[in-house]
Design an enzyme around this catalytic site. Sequence first.
Site, short mmCIF file in Angstrom:
data_model
loop_
_atom_site.label_atom_id
_atom_site.label_comp_id
_atom_site.label_asym_id
_atom_site.label_seq_id
_atom_site.Cartn_x
_atom_site.Cartn_y
_atom_site.Cartn_z
N HIS A 92 -41.23 -87.12 -47.21
CA HIS A 92 -40.58 -86.83 -45.92
C HIS A 92 -39.13 -86.44 -46.08
O HIS A 92 -38.39 -87.07 -46.84
CB HIS A 92 -40.69 -88.06 -45.02
CG HIS A 92 -42.11 -88.48 -44.81
ND1 HIS A 92 -42.67 -89.54 -45.47
CD2 HIS A 92 -43.09 -87.93 -44.06
CE1 HIS A 92 -43.95 -89.64 -45.11
NE2 HIS A 92 -44.23 -88.68 -44.26
N SER A 139 -46.71 -87.63 -39.56
CA SER A 139 -45.59 -88.51 -39.92
C SER A 139 -44.24 -87.80 -39.80
O SER A 139 -43.21 -88.47 -39.73
CB SER A 139 -45.76 -89.05 -41.34
OG SER A 139 -45.88 -87.99 -42.25
N ASP A 158 -38.31 -90.08 -48.95
CA ASP A 158 -39.27 -90.69 -49.88
C ASP A 158 -39.99 -89.56 -50.60
O ASP A 158 -39.44 -88.47 -50.70
CB ASP A 158 -40.21 -91.66 -49.13
CG ASP A 158 -40.99 -90.97 -48.01
OD1 ASP A 158 -41.05 -89.71 -47.99
OD2 ASP A 158 -41.55 -91.67 -47.15
#
Length: 365
Positions: A330, A40, A327
């Site tokens: 990340h 991610s 968040d």
Amino acid sequence: MATNDTVIWTLMIVVLVVFISQSCVHGESRVPCFFIFGDSLADNGNNNHLKTPAKANYLPYGIDFPKGPTGRFTNGRTFVDIVAELLGFENPIPCFATTRRPKDMVRGLNYASGSAGLRDETGTHMGANVNLNKQLLNHKATVKHIASVMGHKQSSNKHYLNKCLYSVGMGSNDYMNNYFQPKFYPTSTKYNPEQYATLLIKQYSRQIKTLYMYGARKVALVGLGQVGCAPYSISTGTNGSACVDKMNDAVQFFNEKLKSLVDQLNTNLTDAKFIYVNTYGMSGSSAERTTTGLKVSDVNCCPVNEIGQCVPSAAPCKNRSEHMFWDLFHPTEMANLVTARRAYNSSNQSDTYPMNIGHLAKLRL
Ligand SMILES: *[C@@H]1O[C@H](CO)[C@@H](O)[C@H](O)[C@H]1NC(C)=O
Ligand SMILES: *[C@@H]1O[C@H](CO)[C@@H](O)[C@H](O)[C@H]1NC(C)=O
Ligand SMILES: *[C@@H]1O[C@H](CO)[C@@H](O)[C@H](O)[C@H]1NC(C)=O
Ligand SMILES: *[C@@H]1O[C@H](CO)[C@@H](O)[C@H](O)[C@H]1NC(C)=O
Ligand SMILES: *[C@@H]1O[C@H](CO)[C@@H](O)[C@H](O)[C@H]1NC(C)=O
């Protein structure tokens, strides 16, 4: 006359050849192509059509990205987006999942997938993902497509694929979404942290050699960050420390072994160059963070849901350039900017070993 014509023609051809080869070397980008493998931290939309909540194609993700939400797990650009810019690419490297035409693949593709890991089972408790083994299969198909547009000779390893840059950043989820999720995965009952790191690096080594087999000769291996300092980890309890020490200790075993893998690969595969990017060290001390303006290192910027991702359409914090985390997992674009610039440009071997990404790109192998 005939002799003069020949001389002139020869000169013109020489000038033309020199011009073309110069423009290849000093053209808009430092490398002709950039291929990206990862999770991610690099995903730019590969998870959008997968059955998983691990996707970020909604606001406030992408709030600072020119095209808005794309599937990037941050407010703006990712680490690899910024590296691509520094390399001179005009546009971001396209997403594998939505790129169909072979001619759009020649400058590189991004195969990264949120929740994915080195191990096939990693992250699967959340849903589908594209693990590194599958990303490598996708790349194998890309190599064929590129040959179909460029011709086998021109696209061959020697002429083209060897000159590209390859970035691989994998392993965070093998900890966050495997080893430290004992409810779903048995790995922490079978291996201690050092054994687990050894196991992961053995597998990684095979996977990197597969990438080498597909023509990769300039490879940046991005190490793991301080996963124990992610706001999510901190929320699970730190036992008095600033971060979750056992998580940081575990990934440091991995990083040490990854760095020595880089040494071995450089010794054994002499026609290629591998580098290690120390993102762990670049997150830095609190003093260093103050100089970059990232004052808030332990609090997320967007309001989050139960899995630690931004709540759809919720308003994020105003001063996000001061936040390290977007968040619960990340980094913000600003944090990515700091690490990407350092990875590209640092002259300190503690940041990039044995050389930085800029030098790797320029290298004549
Ligand atoms: C918490 O910290 C103490 C003192 O450093 C240590 O002995 C203990 O093992 C830690 N507990 C956990 C769950 O990490
Ligand atoms: C490199 O070569 C040495 C000696 O042959 C071998 O022991 C080692 O496993 C190799 N390492 C890698 C990563 O290929
Ligand atoms: C902005 O960041 C500072 C820390 O630098 C923080 O104390 C403050 O609450 C933030 N303000 C807003 C409006 O988010
Ligand atoms: C890289 O370093 C040089 C010299 O220190 C500097 O001029 C340049 O702005 C740096 N580039 C980036 C992207 O940080
Ligand atoms: C390189 O980085 C390390 C770790 O951040 C630091 O301790 C060291 O002083 C740096 N070396 C130089 C020459 O800046």
